[in-house]
Enzyme design. Structure first.
Site, PDB file in Angstrom:
ATOM      1  N   HIS A  12       0.811  -1.235   0.000  1.00 35.85           N
ATOM      2  CA  HIS A  12       0.000   0.000   0.000  1.00 35.85           C
ATOM      3  C   HIS A  12       0.841   1.280   0.000  1.00 35.85           C
ATOM      4  CE1 HIS A  12       0.021  -0.307   4.672  1.00 35.85           C
ATOM      5  NE2 HIS A  12       1.057   0.391   4.252  1.00 35.85           N
ATOM      6  N   HIS A  59      -2.078   4.373   9.874  1.00 33.29           N
ATOM      7  CA  HIS A  59      -0.705   4.771  10.199  1.00 33.29           C
ATOM      8  C   HIS A  59      -0.717   5.962  11.156  1.00 33.29           C
ATOM      9  CE1 HIS A  59      -0.397   2.464   6.461  1.00 33.29           C
ATOM     10  NE2 HIS A  59       0.859   2.242   6.753  1.00 33.29           N
ATOM     11  N   HIS A 201      10.023  -3.937   4.233  1.00 30.36           N
ATOM     12  CA  HIS A 201      10.488  -2.549   4.261  1.00 30.36           C
ATOM     13  C   HIS A 201      10.795  -2.126   5.692  1.00 30.36           C
ATOM     14  CE1 HIS A 201       6.098  -1.981   4.780  1.00 30.36           C
ATOM     15  NE2 HIS A 201       6.189  -0.686   4.913  1.00 30.36           N
ATOM     16  N   GLU A 248       3.656  -5.556   8.696  1.00 33.38           N
ATOM     17  CA  GLU A 248       2.344  -5.319   8.060  1.00 33.38           C
ATOM     18  C   GLU A 248       1.825  -6.586   7.369  1.00 33.38           C
ATOM     19  OE1 GLU A 248       2.568  -0.518   7.032  1.00 33.38           O
ATOM     20  OE2 GLU A 248       2.879  -1.926   5.400  1.00 33.38           O
TER      21      GLU A 248
END
Ligand code: DHB
Ligand code: FE
Length: 300
Positions: A12, A59, A201, A248
């Site tokens: 995303h 977030h 990431h 995530e």
């Protein structure tokens, strides 16, 4: 009266949304990324659902570090697009499905998963970027997303976060909830469940910029073939191998748990359905700081 027909998995990355909003999607950096989703957009048009149950993470946008629900289900009629620091993205607001969402909340909470019920919330890139990737650009004034969306926010921002096993089991409970829904119109609803976020990431600290494509590829392979085994992978492995934000990926297990091959005989459920059909798989490195992964599975 409602069935999960397919699950969709995708990263995303917020810069993907910015690339679309700033009309940079045709630039050489972004072309290979968007090309990988061409097939997905065609598939989406041919398989338009009545509702998307969209698992994502907020977030620290709608929730702050003052209040962090582990699992939060959106039961509102609509959701505004969040301002994440540069004004709200120029995309349409998200229409909800309060009836189905309330039914899922009732059923899943009675199956002993404690959900936070959210009647008002802005949705951030975690939800809008996957919608763009699968449905294309939408005009914020005249356009609309193709169907109602039930946002389901998972805490993967502040430890402790839920385990892969809990996410897989929650997916199974969500499937039971959806299959027991009776729409007032008598119509049978076609529901898709999406798991979003990841892949590897890390955005901060000495390992910022970490990407581990081999691990990501193995993760997708196990999502398809060995979700029960994948659910047992501990958090420390995600952090070590996929970076601090790679966690995530546990959200993908919620969507995978809702597929019909994982019926639970301990719950007295009928024999498992066949293995899901893989409709599309795509990897691209890098997009911003992230390894992008994508998968579409249809129930057989
Ligand atoms: C990036 C990726 C994310 O998942 C996110 O939430 C923010 C930033 C990135 O790659 O820059
Ligand atoms: Fe993220």
């Amino acid at each position: 009266m409602a069935n999960i027909t397919a699950s969709v998995y995708t990263s995303h990355v917020p810069a993907i949304g910015a690339a679309l909003d700033l009309k940079k999607d045709h630039e050489p950096y972004w072309q290979p990324l968007f090309k990988g989703y061409e097939k997905s957009k065609e598939w989406m048009k041919a398989n338009k659902p009545d509702v998307i149950f969209l698992v994502y993470n907020d977030h620290a946008t709608a929730f702050s570090l003052e209040m962090i629900p582990t699992f939060a289900i959106g039961t509102a009629a609509f959701y505004n697009v969040a301002d994440e620091g540069f004004g709200p993205r120029p995309v349409p607001p998200v229409v909800g499905h309060p009836e189905l969402a309330s039914h899922i909340a009732q059923s899943v909470i009675q199956q002993d998963f404690d959900l936070t019920i959210v009647n008002k919330m802005d949705v951030d890139h975690g939800l809008t970027v996957p919608l763009n990737l699968m449905c294309g650009k939408q005009d914020p004034e005249t356009g609309a997303w193709p169907c109602p969306v039930i946002p389901f926010a998972v805490n993967v921002v502040q430890y402790p976060v839920p385990s892969g096993q809990r996410c897989l089991n929650l997916g199974k409970a969500i499937r039971r909830a959806i299959e027991s829904y009776e729409d007032a119109s008598g119509k049978e609803l076609n529901v898709q469940i999406w798991g979003t976020g990841g892949m590897s990431h890390q955005l901060q600290g000495p390992r910022a910029g970490l990407i581990n494509l081999d691990w990501d590829k193995a993760f997708i392979e196990r999502m398809v073939k060995d979700p029960e085994g994948l659910a047992k992978v501990p958090h420390i492995d995600y952090i070590r191998e996929a970076g601090s934000e790679g966690i995530e990926l546990v959200m993908w297990l919620i969507a995978r748990g809702a597929m019909s091959d994982l019926r639970d005989s301990a719950q007295g459920e009928a024999a498992a359905g066949g293995a899901p059909c893989e409709m599309h798989r795509f990897h691209h490195v890098p997009a911003s700081n992230t390894s992008v992964g994508h998968l579409i599975l249809e129930n057989s």
